[in-house]
Design an enzyme around this catalytic site. Sequence first.
Site, PDB file in Angstrom:
ATOM      1  N   GLU A 176       0.812  -1.207   0.000  1.00 52.59           N
ATOM      2  CA  GLU A 176       0.000   0.000   0.000  1.00 52.59           C
ATOM      3  C   GLU A 176       0.852   1.267   0.000  1.00 52.59           C
ATOM      4  O   GLU A 176       0.346   2.375  -0.217  1.00 52.59           O
ATOM      5  CB  GLU A 176      -0.942   0.003   1.214  1.00 52.59           C
ATOM      6  CG  GLU A 176      -0.282   0.090   2.571  1.00 52.59           C
ATOM      7  CD  GLU A 176       0.187  -1.249   3.121  1.00 52.59           C
ATOM      8  OE1 GLU A 176       0.447  -1.326   4.335  1.00 52.59           O
ATOM      9  OE2 GLU A 176       0.318  -2.220   2.342  1.00 52.59           O
ATOM     10  N   SER A 226       8.307  -8.614   6.076  1.00 46.55           N
ATOM     11  CA  SER A 226       8.949  -8.681   7.383  1.00 46.55           C
ATOM     12  C   SER A 226       8.677 -10.022   8.069  1.00 46.55           C
ATOM     13  O   SER A 226       7.715 -10.721   7.748  1.00 46.55           O
ATOM     14  CB  SER A 226       8.448  -7.549   8.276  1.00 46.55           C
ATOM     15  OG  SER A 226       7.095  -7.754   8.631  1.00 46.55           O
ATOM     16  N   CYS A 281      16.265  -7.104   1.579  1.00 47.29           N
ATOM     17  CA  CYS A 281      16.369  -8.265   2.464  1.00 47.29           C
ATOM     18  C   CYS A 281      17.682  -9.002   2.239  1.00 47.29           C
ATOM     19  O   CYS A 281      18.062  -9.847   3.041  1.00 47.29           O
ATOM     20  CB  CYS A 281      15.186  -9.208   2.258  1.00 47.29           C
ATOM     21  SG  CYS A 281      15.153 -10.013   0.648  1.00 47.29           S
ATOM     22  N   GLU A 380      16.962  -6.795  12.262  1.00 45.12           N
ATOM     23  CA  GLU A 380      17.152  -6.345  10.883  1.00 45.12           C
ATOM     24  C   GLU A 380      16.855  -4.851  10.844  1.00 45.12           C
ATOM     25  O   GLU A 380      15.728  -4.418  11.081  1.00 45.12           O
ATOM     26  CB  GLU A 380      16.219  -7.099   9.937  1.00 45.12           C
ATOM     27  CG  GLU A 380      16.429  -6.716   8.481  1.00 45.12           C
ATOM     28  CD  GLU A 380      15.499  -7.465   7.537  1.00 45.12           C
ATOM     29  OE1 GLU A 380      15.891  -7.683   6.383  1.00 45.12           O
ATOM     30  OE2 GLU A 380      14.387  -7.828   7.972  1.00 45.12           O
TER      31      GLU A 380
END
Length: 495
Positions: A176, A226, A281, A380
């Site tokens: 989004e 995630s 990532c 992360e």
Amino acid sequence: MHHVKQLINGEFVDSKTDQWIDLTDPATQQVIAKVPQTTDDEINEAVAAAKEAFKTWRKTPITTRARIFLTYQALIREHMDELAELLTSEQGKTIADARGDVFRGLEVVEHAAGIANLQMGDFVENVATGVDTYSIWQPLGVCAGITPFNFPAMIPLWMYPMAIATGNTFILKPSEQNPMVTLRLVELALEAGVPKGVLNVVHGGKATVDAICDHPDIKAVSFVGSTNVGHHVYDRASKAGKRVQCMMGAKNHAVILPDANKEQCLNQLAGAAFGAAGQRCMALSVVVLVGEAGNWVDEIKAKAESLVVAAGKDDKDLGPLISPQAKERVERLIQSGVDEGATLLLDGRGISVEGYENGNFVGPTIFDNVTTDMQIYSQEIFGPVLCIMRAKSLDEAIEIINANPNGNGTAIFTQSGAAAHKFQQDIDVGQVGINLPIPVPLPMFSFSGSRASKLGDLGPYGKQAVQFYTQTKTVTARWFDDEASKGKVNTTISM
């Protein structure tokens, strides 16, 4: 104000929702569009259209499906500049990086065009007298994909081309935060010949994700994002009886041996750590310097200091982070590193870009003397932050990496074949680079992150994607001639 449309049954339509999400330029915070929170009725309509389209699409000749993707890849090439500029405007990455984003997705589309060679079953003649057995790989039905903000072209193109090429229909929920380039790619897919109902697009946040996980007519869900959301999607969709794959978070390490080609190594390290503002990532967020390579710290810092932070459209080295919330989180983690005792060699906080003072900018940041109990190591960061650790030997470096729960990617820089071979054999990480910092495989292979970075047995694109989007049906057949039909009743399992 532009209102982002949905794609339902071949038509781009406005949502009837009363909930809209602001889509902002990360470099200016200017609202450039409104994204709908798709209603439950609209999601049901999209799934119903996909379910109806599946009845005919699954029987469409495989060569016809392949030709659509041949046309599609040509259209993406033709519109590459337009797609890159649109991507940069809503995501913030540099034009060069945006082109790379589109191109890596394009490679999967090219691979999907070879589906006739990828979806072959097996055949064995005469497994028993007059009996043949063969397997066929058939599509599942309606499948769905949930994609993240950081690669709004590449990751959707990991999903729906392979799903559709194998004969499924698809529901796509792009991020989004930047769905416009994804929708433009979808427009080109329709132009290439994807029939109405075969590809549908819905929007929104958690409510849409949950609706996809719960809908009884969706047979499989692919997710990239995630770790927390990935666990939620995997648990919820699996409990609903769906096939699920989730590619999630990471903490990727690079091991630098003293015999590495220094200049090449440092250049690649800086690009992999700070490119895309660290919002990958597969970003290299930890470097483990072995032995005398520990003396390279000043040169690593110098490489980082040479990088230019600017608005993505200016096509420098680093653009902004995706949102003010992302910037706040990265800066908070940087402060935690200071508070927990790491040595802050380069501080990227407080960056101001002329003309873009409201942008979500964080510059290259480097910590030395990082330990595994620090937040900057255990979490992360998803920003341009590099953690430096030390090891006395390759064995010690391997132990550090294998003790980390994540297993997305890792790399080693060395000129020793023996060291590289030992590393690839002993390291417990799904994707390994040797003198190559971001080892994302080309589409003839599959993305193969492991351990806490992945849920589900099969990865996106490549051979594993064909398996994920199909089910194997095994047929055992015997055809009787008139003489054989005179046989007696057989009550045993023998054939």
